[in-house]
Design a protein around this motif. Structure first.
Motif, PDB file in Angstrom:
ATOM      1  N   PRO A   9      -6.898  -0.531   0.108  1.00  0.00           N
ATOM      2  CA  PRO A   9      -8.125  -1.153   0.613  1.00  0.00           C
ATOM      3  C   PRO A   9      -8.442  -0.723   2.042  1.00  0.00           C
ATOM      4  O   PRO A   9      -9.598  -0.611   2.408  1.00  0.00           O
ATOM      5  N   ASN A  10      -7.407  -0.491   2.885  1.00  0.00           N
ATOM      6  CA  ASN A  10      -7.615   0.017   4.235  1.00  0.00           C
ATOM      7  C   ASN A  10      -6.319   0.633   4.744  1.00  0.00           C
ATOM      8  O   ASN A  10      -5.265   0.506   4.126  1.00  0.00           O
ATOM      9  N   MET A  11      -6.379   1.285   5.879  1.00  0.00           N
ATOM     10  CA  MET A  11      -5.219   1.995   6.415  1.00  0.00           C
ATOM     11  C   MET A  11      -4.092   1.041   6.811  1.00  0.00           C
ATOM     12  O   MET A  11      -2.913   1.400   6.703  1.00  0.00           O
ATOM     13  N   ASP A  12      -4.398  -0.177   7.262  1.00  0.00           N
ATOM     14  CA  ASP A  12      -3.352  -1.134   7.623  1.00  0.00           C
ATOM     15  C   ASP A  12      -2.498  -1.477   6.403  1.00  0.00           C
ATOM     16  O   ASP A  12      -1.279  -1.560   6.492  1.00  0.00           O
ATOM     17  N   VAL A  13      -3.152  -1.679   5.261  1.00  0.00           N
ATOM     18  CA  VAL A  13      -2.422  -1.968   4.023  1.00  0.00           C
ATOM     19  C   VAL A  13      -1.569  -0.764   3.646  1.00  0.00           C
ATOM     20  O   VAL A  13      -0.385  -0.901   3.302  1.00  0.00           O
ATOM     21  N   GLU A  14      -2.139   0.412   3.720  1.00  0.00           N
ATOM     22  CA  GLU A  14      -1.399   1.614   3.360  1.00  0.00           C
ATOM     23  C   GLU A  14      -0.166   1.787   4.241  1.00  0.00           C
ATOM     24  O   GLU A  14       0.934   2.067   3.753  1.00  0.00           O
ATOM     25  N   PHE A  15      -0.310   1.613   5.556  1.00  0.00           N
ATOM     26  CA  PHE A  15       0.832   1.748   6.468  1.00  0.00           C
ATOM     27  C   PHE A  15       1.893   0.686   6.192  1.00  0.00           C
ATOM     28  O   PHE A  15       3.090   0.977   6.217  1.00  0.00           O
ATOM     29  N   ALA A  16       1.482  -0.541   5.918  1.00  0.00           N
ATOM     30  CA  ALA A  16       2.439  -1.620   5.644  1.00  0.00           C
ATOM     31  C   ALA A  16       3.236  -1.329   4.375  1.00  0.00           C
ATOM     32  O   ALA A  16       4.454  -1.512   4.337  1.00  0.00           O
ATOM     33  N   VAL A  17       2.555  -0.857   3.330  1.00  0.00           N
ATOM     34  CA  VAL A  17       3.240  -0.538   2.072  1.00  0.00           C
ATOM     35  C   VAL A  17       4.187   0.641   2.270  1.00  0.00           C
ATOM     36  O   VAL A  17       5.325   0.620   1.799  1.00  0.00           O
ATOM     37  N   ARG A  18       3.754   1.651   2.992  1.00  0.00           N
ATOM     38  CA  ARG A  18       4.634   2.801   3.242  1.00  0.00           C
ATOM     39  C   ARG A  18       5.873   2.388   4.037  1.00  0.00           C
ATOM     40  O   ARG A  18       6.968   2.895   3.779  1.00  0.00           O
TER      41      ARG A  18
END
Length: 121
Positions: A9-18
């Motif tokens: 949904p956004n880069m913050d979500v992507e970074f948190a999941v990674r």
């Protein structure tokens, strides 16, 4: 409509999941495994010898030699227990197993490594 695999949904979500996946990969590298394990997430019931309590857990990974479990309870090293692993197509599978190690796995959770002794009848 389904999202494409890998989109967030956004880069913050992507970074948190990674970050979470990187933590998981780091944990796998520091584990003292005697054989390769495959990821397997199943509900597991533990009945430790000498205790009437039944503990609830989730498996994290499994091999022919043993299984990794996540609990909210510290398990003593060398404890022997009957592990009842849920099966999706037949009845549960029971193993007699020994706890080889147990350590913190985040706040209020423990991860433990178990060595299978035998299938329990």
């Amino acid at each position: 409509m389904l999202r494409q695999s890998g989109s967030a949904p956004n880069m913050d979500v992507e970074f948190a999941v990674r970050d979470l996946l990187d933590e998981d990969a780091f944990h796998d590298r520091i584990e003292n495994r005697s054989s390769h394990r495959d990821h397997l997430v199943r509900p597991v019931k533990l009945r430790v010898r000498g205790s009437d309590a039944e503990l609830l857990a989730f498996s994290r990974n499994v091999s022919c030699a043993g299984i990794g479990l996540i609990t909210d309870t510290q398990i003593p090293e060398r404890a022997v227990a009957v592990l009842t692993v849920e099966s999706l197509k037949s009845g549960p599978v029971k193993f007699l197993a020994e706890c080889r190690w147990c350590r913190s796995y985040g706040q209020n959770w423990k991860i433990s490594g178990w060595r299978f002794i035998n299938v329990h009848q």
